[in-house]
Motif scaffolding. Structure first.
Motif, PDB file in Angstrom:
ATOM      1  N   LEU A  52       0.866  -1.195   0.000  1.00  0.00           N
ATOM      2  CA  LEU A  52       0.000   0.000   0.000  1.00  0.00           C
ATOM      3  C   LEU A  52       0.894   1.233   0.000  1.00  0.00           C
ATOM      4  O   LEU A  52       1.726   1.402   0.884  1.00  0.00           O
ATOM      5  N   ASP A  59       1.139   3.449  10.509  1.00  0.00           N
ATOM      6  CA  ASP A  59       1.804   2.344   9.797  1.00  0.00           C
ATOM      7  C   ASP A  59       0.744   1.461   9.125  1.00  0.00           C
ATOM      8  O   ASP A  59      -0.445   1.535   9.449  1.00  0.00           O
ATOM      9  N   ILE A  60       1.195   0.598   8.220  1.00  0.00           N
ATOM     10  CA  ILE A  60       0.249  -0.138   7.363  1.00  0.00           C
ATOM     11  C   ILE A  60      -0.739  -0.957   8.193  1.00  0.00           C
ATOM     12  O   ILE A  60      -1.925  -1.008   7.857  1.00  0.00           O
ATOM     13  N   ASN A  63      -3.745   0.875   9.033  1.00  0.00           N
ATOM     14  CA  ASN A  63      -4.477   1.523   7.935  1.00  0.00           C
ATOM     15  C   ASN A  63      -5.824   0.838   7.717  1.00  0.00           C
ATOM     16  O   ASN A  63      -5.911  -0.396   7.711  1.00  0.00           O
ATOM     17  N   TYR A  66      -5.773  -1.669   4.960  1.00  0.00           N
ATOM     18  CA  TYR A  66      -5.143  -2.950   5.316  1.00  0.00           C
ATOM     19  C   TYR A  66      -6.125  -3.810   6.121  1.00  0.00           C
ATOM     20  O   TYR A  66      -6.255  -5.023   5.899  1.00  0.00           O
TER      21      TYR A  66
END
Ligand SMILES: C[C@](O)(CO)[C@H](O)COP(=O)(O)OP(=O)(O)OC[C@H]1O[C@@H](n2ccc(N)nc2=O)[C@H](O)[C@@H]1O
Ligand SMILES: Nc1ncnc2c1ncn2[C@@H]1O[C@H](COP(=O)(O)OP(=O)(O)OP(=O)(O)O)[C@@H](O)[C@H]1O
Length: 253
Positions: A52, A59-60, A63, A66
């Motif tokens: 991503l 952080d991912i 998200n 995610y």
């Protein structure tokens, strides 16, 4: 190449109806802001893990996109396979902590795109079951209505027929924490609107409602927000209202 706009929203009104555990049940008019959107693209590329790209402050793993991917891949192996061969690129234009539903809109738009690209054939209702696990505002974006009356904790989304509104936004550089504002509301400003008044609110056109309302009457969360973030009062102007838990002020032109 799959590419979609992920629009912002404003809350024309946001009234508290009741409590549900440590959450609050709302009666709110959500309206799509056509002039402000992120752009989500699935780009063909070999990926060893979910990829991503975008300008995010988290952080991912935190998200919303995610989280949506993690939930969707439980439904079909096609999802993991697809993201072994595609990465997600998001052009971020919606400010964060702004009451504009940026993260929620991204999650919903991503879910709709995956449903299509992986041919999951899931209904809007099924997609909303996933959406609700990510956040209260996500179901509104799954339905893709211009205007909607939203209740419950965001899981009840009823289309509202009205003209598309031309909305002007001002987002002060004040990062409003949703949890803190709800807590302040619950501790010091708690009030519930009755169902009869909700019924009338849900029938009123957004422009008509705003022409007769003040910023604090339109949004129950404005007073608590202003106590925590004192600079908000510097942005108060006639015909300007407050979206969600802020910090965005909006005007319907
Ligand atoms: C204020 C709105 O943006 C209206 O559009 C939404 O109701 C916010 O919903 P959301 O994005 O899911 O909110 P989150 O940022 O996940 O919630 C943070 C915290 O706010 C409180 N919260 C949130 C939504 C809600 N209806 N009642 C709450 O009391 C909860 O303590 C929650 O843990
Ligand atoms: N895709 C995303 N876009 C923006 N923020 C995201 C995203 N995923 C997670 N976040 C995080 O969510 C938090 C709030 O982001 P944002 O305010 O955009 O979400 P939202 O709750 O949908 O909108 P709002 O509550 O302001 O109406 C920030 O900590 C941000 O880092």
């Amino acid at each position: 190449m799959p590419i979609r706009k992920s629009y912002a929203k404003v809350n024309i009104f946001l009234k508290i109806v009741g409590k549900r555990d440590n959450y609050h049940e709302l009666a709110s008019r959500f309206v799509r802001v056509y002039s402000l959107y992120d752009i989500i693209e699935f780009k063909k590329e070999k990926c060893t893990k979910f990829t991503l790209e975008g300008n995010f402050s988290c952080d991912i793993k935190r998200n919303t996109v995610y989280k949506a991917y993690e939930l969707l891949k439980e439904y079909s192996s096609k999802v993991d396979e697809y993201f072994n061969n595609h990465k997600v690129i998001i052009e971020k234009n919606i400010p964060e902590f702004a009451g504009l539903g940026g993260g929620s809109s991204n999650a919903a738009t991503f879910i709709l795109m995956v449903n299509e690209e992986c041919n999951l054939k899931m209904s809007k209702e099924d997609l909303c079951k996933i959406a609700l696990k990510i956040g209260a505002d996500v179901p509104f974006f799954i339905y893709e209505y211009n205007s909607a009356n939203v209740s419950g904790i965001g899981e009840i989304v009823e289309k509202f027929e009205e003209e598309i509104l031309d909305i002007e936004l001002i987002t002060p550089n004040i990062k409003c924490d949703t949890g803190e504002i709800f807590k302040k509301f619950r501790d010091e400003f708690y009030t519930e609107i009755n169902q009869e008044k909700v019924f009338k609110l849900f029938k009123e056109k957004s422009k008509d409602f705003l022409s007769k309302s003040s910023i604090s009457v339109a949004n129950d969360l404005y007073k608590p927000a202003k106590i925590i973030y004192k600079d908000l009062k510097n942005y108060e102007k006639k015909q300007w209202f407050f979206s969600g838990t802020g910090s965005t002020f909006f005007k319907v032109k």
